[in-house]
Design a protein around this motif. Sequence first.
Motif, short mmCIF file in Angstrom:
data_model
loop_
_atom_site.label_atom_id
_atom_site.label_comp_id
_atom_site.label_asym_id
_atom_site.label_seq_id
_atom_site.Cartn_x
_atom_site.Cartn_y
_atom_site.Cartn_z
N LEU A 180 19.12 85.90 97.08
CA LEU A 180 20.03 86.99 97.43
C LEU A 180 20.89 86.62 98.63
O LEU A 180 21.24 87.46 99.45
CB LEU A 180 19.22 88.25 97.77
N THR A 182 24.17 85.08 100.95
CA THR A 182 25.59 85.37 100.99
C THR A 182 26.34 84.36 100.12
O THR A 182 25.97 83.19 100.03
CB THR A 182 26.12 85.34 102.44
N ASN A 209 21.35 85.75 92.56
CA ASN A 209 22.05 87.03 92.71
C ASN A 209 22.81 87.10 94.03
O ASN A 209 22.85 88.15 94.69
CB ASN A 209 21.05 88.18 92.61
N SER A 210 23.41 85.99 94.43
CA SER A 210 24.16 85.94 95.68
C SER A 210 25.21 87.03 95.73
O SER A 210 25.80 87.41 94.71
CB SER A 210 24.83 84.57 95.82
N ILE A 211 25.47 87.52 96.95
CA ILE A 211 26.36 88.66 97.17
C ILE A 211 27.42 88.28 98.21
O ILE A 211 27.12 87.54 99.15
CB ILE A 211 25.57 89.88 97.71
N ASP A 212 28.62 88.79 98.04
CA ASP A 212 29.62 88.69 99.10
C ASP A 212 29.28 89.74 100.15
O ASP A 212 29.59 90.90 100.01
CB ASP A 212 31.02 88.92 98.53
N TYR A 213 28.63 89.31 101.21
CA TYR A 213 28.15 90.25 102.23
C TYR A 213 29.30 90.97 102.94
O TYR A 213 29.10 92.01 103.56
CB TYR A 213 27.31 89.51 103.27
N VAL A 216 30.70 93.69 99.60
CA VAL A 216 29.77 94.54 98.85
C VAL A 216 29.04 95.46 99.83
O VAL A 216 28.56 95.02 100.88
CB VAL A 216 28.75 93.69 98.07
N PHE A 219 23.99 97.49 97.66
CA PHE A 219 23.15 96.34 97.33
C PHE A 219 22.03 96.68 96.35
O PHE A 219 21.23 95.80 95.99
CB PHE A 219 22.53 95.77 98.62
N PRO A 222 22.03 94.31 92.89
CA PRO A 222 21.53 92.93 93.05
C PRO A 222 20.07 92.88 93.45
O PRO A 222 19.32 92.01 92.98
CB PRO A 222 22.44 92.37 94.14
N ILE A 246 19.93 94.95 103.10
CA ILE A 246 19.36 94.40 101.86
C ILE A 246 17.82 94.39 101.94
O ILE A 246 17.13 94.75 100.98
CB ILE A 246 19.91 92.99 101.59
#
Length: 399
Positions: A180, A182, A209-213, A216, A219, A222, A246
């Motif tokens: 998870l 960035t 499941n990387s996220i654009d911190y 986004v 959360f 994801p 998160i």
Amino acid sequence: MAPTRIRSGTAVAAVCTGLLLATSACGGAGGSGSDTIVIGYSGPLSGGAAAYGQNIQDGLQLAIDDLNERGVTVDGEEYQVELASLDDQYAPNTAATNAQRLAEQDDAAVIYVPHAGGIQAAQELNSNRTEFLLGAYSSDPKIVEQGNELTMMIPPSFKSYVAPFVDKLTQDGESRLGLLGTASEYGQEWTKLVTDEWRGRGGQVLSDNSIDYGTVSDFAGPVSRTLAENPDVIFLGGPSQPTAVIIEEARRQGYDGSFLLMDQAKFEEMEEFTDPENLNDAIGVKPVRAYDDPGTDDILDLYAEKVTEEQPLTSEVTLNYQSVAIVVEAMQQAGSIDDATAIRDAIPDAIGEVDDHFHVSGFPTEITDAGHLRNADLEVAYRTPEGEYEHLPIEQPDE
């Protein structure tokens, strides 16, 4: 209480960038005078990364204030140290333009940049066109792999953390790793190193499941997708606030496993954004307040007095604070305020001469041939299931 002059300097820096004003507050055009040492800084002082950029600037300014109070003499002449700051909004091309201006107009022999893209752009400049010592604040190991002889890398490389982090979180047979992190380039490089290390131990790496911190804010999705695969450990991290959110969401959804945290996320900041109990059974960077270096208590008090009491002191401030003292001592050792090569060559001797007051959070014991400031006694922090911090020594890889 309102923040003091260090925080208010952000507005000056941003104005200087936008209007290209040649004022003493910005370091001045062509330098501020023969009795002034100009330290340059190009960093994100507006936009989404402004808080990070301000932390770096605070560390630089606190050190400069302390040095001026103590007195700076180079080759028999007394100097005042000044900080010339320009906003680059985290843009590499702007950082390079700012660095050129700081070197050529403000006569800064040392220029700090706190993001990998800007550092690499500045390395192109100081190796080909304009000579200056680059204070590189990024843990990306690529910085010292460039062979740039005028780079001083300040924080530990994140390569140092990967193996010991995995060691600690697999002691009880944990085998399933959820991802998870960035989605930035920095985050993906971290993800690659962690997944390679995890698989090398025979573990299973689950879906990425990387996220654009930075963009986004919800959360839940994801996190839910990650937990659906039943991980033993979750790898995550980016800026402290979204990282904490998160973690809180994962706990809310019933996760009771471990967290492996990238070095950008800081425990002391995350404690401000979630119940600290949510951070239990996690490994990450050692909080500044946990150090017992000679100057640790002083810098904690100084930060609260001159910057803010409303937020915790982190290593972005303290590591840069230490490095300025090293640079100015190197000028004294070299007998020059403007010969970048001589200043760089003097750093090994300067490290041992810096006053203990500036030893605040793992003061460097060496600078490698590649230009990396390193502490032989580097430690990280594991927050136990009971909420206590356990400090673990780690070895730094050869460069």
